[in-house]
Scaffold this active site. Structure first.
Site, PDB file in Angstrom:
ATOM      1  N   GLU A 194      -6.862 -10.950  -3.594  1.00 46.10           N
ATOM      2  CA  GLU A 194      -7.407  -9.840  -4.380  1.00 46.10           C
ATOM      3  C   GLU A 194      -8.616 -10.229  -5.219  1.00 46.10           C
ATOM      4  OE1 GLU A 194      -4.421  -7.940  -6.712  1.00 46.10           O
ATOM      5  OE2 GLU A 194      -3.236  -7.392  -4.982  1.00 46.10           O
ATOM      6  N   GLU A 379       1.260  -7.787   0.275  1.00 46.08           N
ATOM      7  CA  GLU A 379       1.978  -7.368  -0.941  1.00 46.08           C
ATOM      8  C   GLU A 379       2.172  -5.867  -0.932  1.00 46.08           C
ATOM      9  OE1 GLU A 379       0.418  -8.438  -4.814  1.00 46.08           O
ATOM     10  OE2 GLU A 379      -0.114 -10.429  -4.063  1.00 46.08           O
TER      11      GLU A 379
HETATM   12  C1  GCO Z   1      -1.657  -8.269  -7.943  1.00 41.87           C
HETATM   13  C2  GCO Z   1      -1.178  -9.625  -7.662  1.00 41.87           C
HETATM   14  C3  GCO Z   1       0.225  -9.884  -8.041  1.00 41.87           C
HETATM   15  C4  GCO Z   1       0.892  -8.887  -8.942  1.00 41.87           C
HETATM   16  C5  GCO Z   1       1.437  -7.720  -8.170  1.00 41.87           C
HETATM   17  C6  GCO Z   1       2.146  -6.685  -9.024  1.00 41.87           C
HETATM   18  O1  GCO Z   1      -1.767  -7.460  -7.060  1.00 41.87           O
HETATM   19  O2  GCO Z   1      -1.941  -7.963  -9.081  1.00 41.87           O
HETATM   20  O3  GCO Z   1      -1.437 -10.063  -6.390  1.00 41.87           O
HETATM   21  O4  GCO Z   1       0.073 -11.110  -8.636  1.00 41.87           O
HETATM   22  O5  GCO Z   1       1.905  -9.479  -9.639  1.00 41.87           O
HETATM   23  O6  GCO Z   1       0.396  -7.071  -7.529  1.00 41.87           O
HETATM   24  O7  GCO Z   1       1.261  -6.045  -9.881  1.00 41.87           O
END
Ligand code: GCO
Length: 473
Positions: A194, A379
């Site tokens: 990200e 994710e």
């Molecule tokens: C993000 C990260 C994670 C977060 C998850 C929940 O997307 O911010 O990759 O580290 O913890 O997304 O918010």
């Protein structure tokens, strides 16, 4: 250098004329079947800083998150213990394997491997990941390691971090170390996590480390992460020919707030899309920056950079939680600001719009506009309602959330998307950056005083899914 408000508005305008403005949710066909392919990856995702703890152990160097002020964390907590996974990783591996999952996405802490960001390699740090990888392989779980999930070595930040071109070369050196020291068993690598979130929250809004509020650096931070990614891919491939390499993006459909300002809001949403999504997708897949981002990166872009960034990858990691909403504001930097989701829509504990259709739309976009790469959902997940108390063990809301998002994944696959796996965020409730411990995304709860892990209802549900590959109704 900076993009002026006018440049961004013009870029957004051009994008809108080119038909890029988002008009809102698209129809998502229900999946025809509920059986996923037998080779589909089922796993969970974590990151080093959110889970490992043991920040001073075995020669780890400090990262930018170690020094992020605690008063900017909502519960005033820090990650010195987190899930204590540096010491309890065997329990995590057992939870993953016992659930029948076949893959685990974790991240490697750069400051454990190269504590000062350049130079000496820390053998003890390498050993930790070596043991973790061995433990996973012994249980038939394929490791997917992210090289950078935001914990930049502090020493590099002190030399400019991602605003400095030098960081790109340091990242490639670190990638080379990982390939040479772990690549005999670690075959699947995610380069960045990200970059858009790290860029905007860390360097413009200041709500994440390194806590900067400097929109003038947007272009440099974007471009140097893209370049670092390209150089790291080249370094990995030079070190070993048998690696499967991808990178993970936080892709969000960019939607305009409606209302009387809706035309201007559309321009704002299109401009935001170019910076949030396009600034990372386009250079990787097309070797160019989209309009609004082009103006931002100009002063740091050097000859040969775009070719270095446009590396073939084996998969694109898609992280998806919710669409973004944007509106025009003449007094905001670059004329754009975040807007809340439409009223009367379903929201999660983060106040994010629960919108599986947005995932379907994102997957269709990657398929139709970026050459249908192999995609892994790296994710997706939702938090318990925020609280400092214990987690909700009977977390039916999470089961429903994941089921509905997997329906979107299946529907996209039936539409021709090349999707190979789903990693749930996350395994054990962990330290959620600026939210601290009050937000809980895990399939497994953790007693913070003892570290004891207790599976939630969603863990059993996800385990049944991982074993059967069949999504229940
Ligand atoms: C993000 C990260 C994670 C977060 C998850 C929940 O997307 O911010 O990759 O580290 O913890 O997304 O918010």
């Amino acid at each position: 250098m900076s993009i002026t408000r006018r440049e961004l508005a013009l870029g957004a305008g051009a994008a809108a004329l080119a038909g890029c403005a988002q008009e809102g949710a698209m129809e998502m066909p229900a999946p025809r079947e509920r059986q996923f392919p037998s080779d589909f990856l089922w796993g969970v995702a974590t990151s080093s800083f959110q889970t490992e703890g043991a920040l001073d152990a075995d020669g780890r160097g400090p990262s930018i998150w170690d020094v992020f002020p605690r008063d900017r964390i909502h519960d005033g907590s820090d990650a010195t213990t987190a899930n204590d996974s540096y010491r309890r990783y065997a329990e995590d591996v057992a939870l993953i394997a016992d659930a029948g999952m076949n893959a685990y996405r974790f991240s490697i802490a750069w400051p454990r491997i190269v504590p000062s960001g350049s130079g000496a390699v820390n053998d003890a740090g390498v050993d930790y990941y070596s043991h973790l990888i061995d433990a996973l392989l012994a249980r038939g779980v394929t490791p997917y390691a992210t090289l950078f999930h935001w914990d930049l070595p502090l020493a590099l930040q002190e030399r400019g971090g991602w605003t400095s071109r030098d960081t790109t070369a340091r990242f490639a050196e670190y990638a080379d170390v990982v390939a040479r020291r772990l690549g005999d068993r670690l075959k699947h690598i995610v380069i960045l996590n990200e970059a858009a979130v790290h860029t905007v929250l860390g360097h413009v809004l200041g709500t994440h480390a390194p806590g900067l509020q400097d929109a003038d650096q947007l272009g440099a931070v974007i471009h140097h992460q893209n370049l670092a990614q390209g150089l790291a891919i080249q370094a990995l491939r030079a070190a070993r020919s048998d690696l499967t390499i991808g990178t993970t993006m936080a892709l969000m459909p960019s939607r305009p707030e409606g209302g009387v300002m809706s035309w201007l809001n559309q321009q704002a949403a299109a401009g935001f899309d170019e910076v949030w999504n396009g600034a990372f997708l386009d250079p990787l897949f097309r070797g160019s920056y989209p309009g609004a981002a082009q103006g931002m990166v100009e002063s740091v872009l050097q000859e040969g950079d775009l070719a270095a960034i446009r590396q073939p990858i084996d998969f694109l990691g898609v992280n998806y939680y919710a669409p973004s909403y944007t509106r025009f504001n003449p007094t905001a930097p670059s004329f754009i600001e975040p807007a809340p989701p439409p009223r009367d829509t379903e929201r999660d504990a983060f106040d994010r719009h629960v919108d599986p259709g947005g995932l379907h739309e994102t997957l269709a976009r990657v398929r139709d506009q970026y050459g249908n790469p192999r995609v892994l959902i790296t994710e997706n997940g939702c938090s318990d309602p925020f609280s400092d108390g214990p987690a909700e063990l009977d977390d039916q809301f999470r089961i429903d959330y994941v089921r509905r998002h997997l329906e979107a994944v299946k529907s996209a696959m039936e539409g021709g998307s090349n999707i190979g796996g789903y990693f749930h965020w996350t395994l054990v409730d962990n330290w959620e950056w600026a939210e601290g411990y009050r937000s809980k995304f895990g399939l497994v709860a953790q007693d913070r005083s003892t570290g004891v892990r207790t599976p939630k209802a969603s863990y059993a549900w996800f385990s049944a899914l991982a074993r059967s590959g069949t999504l229940d109704q």
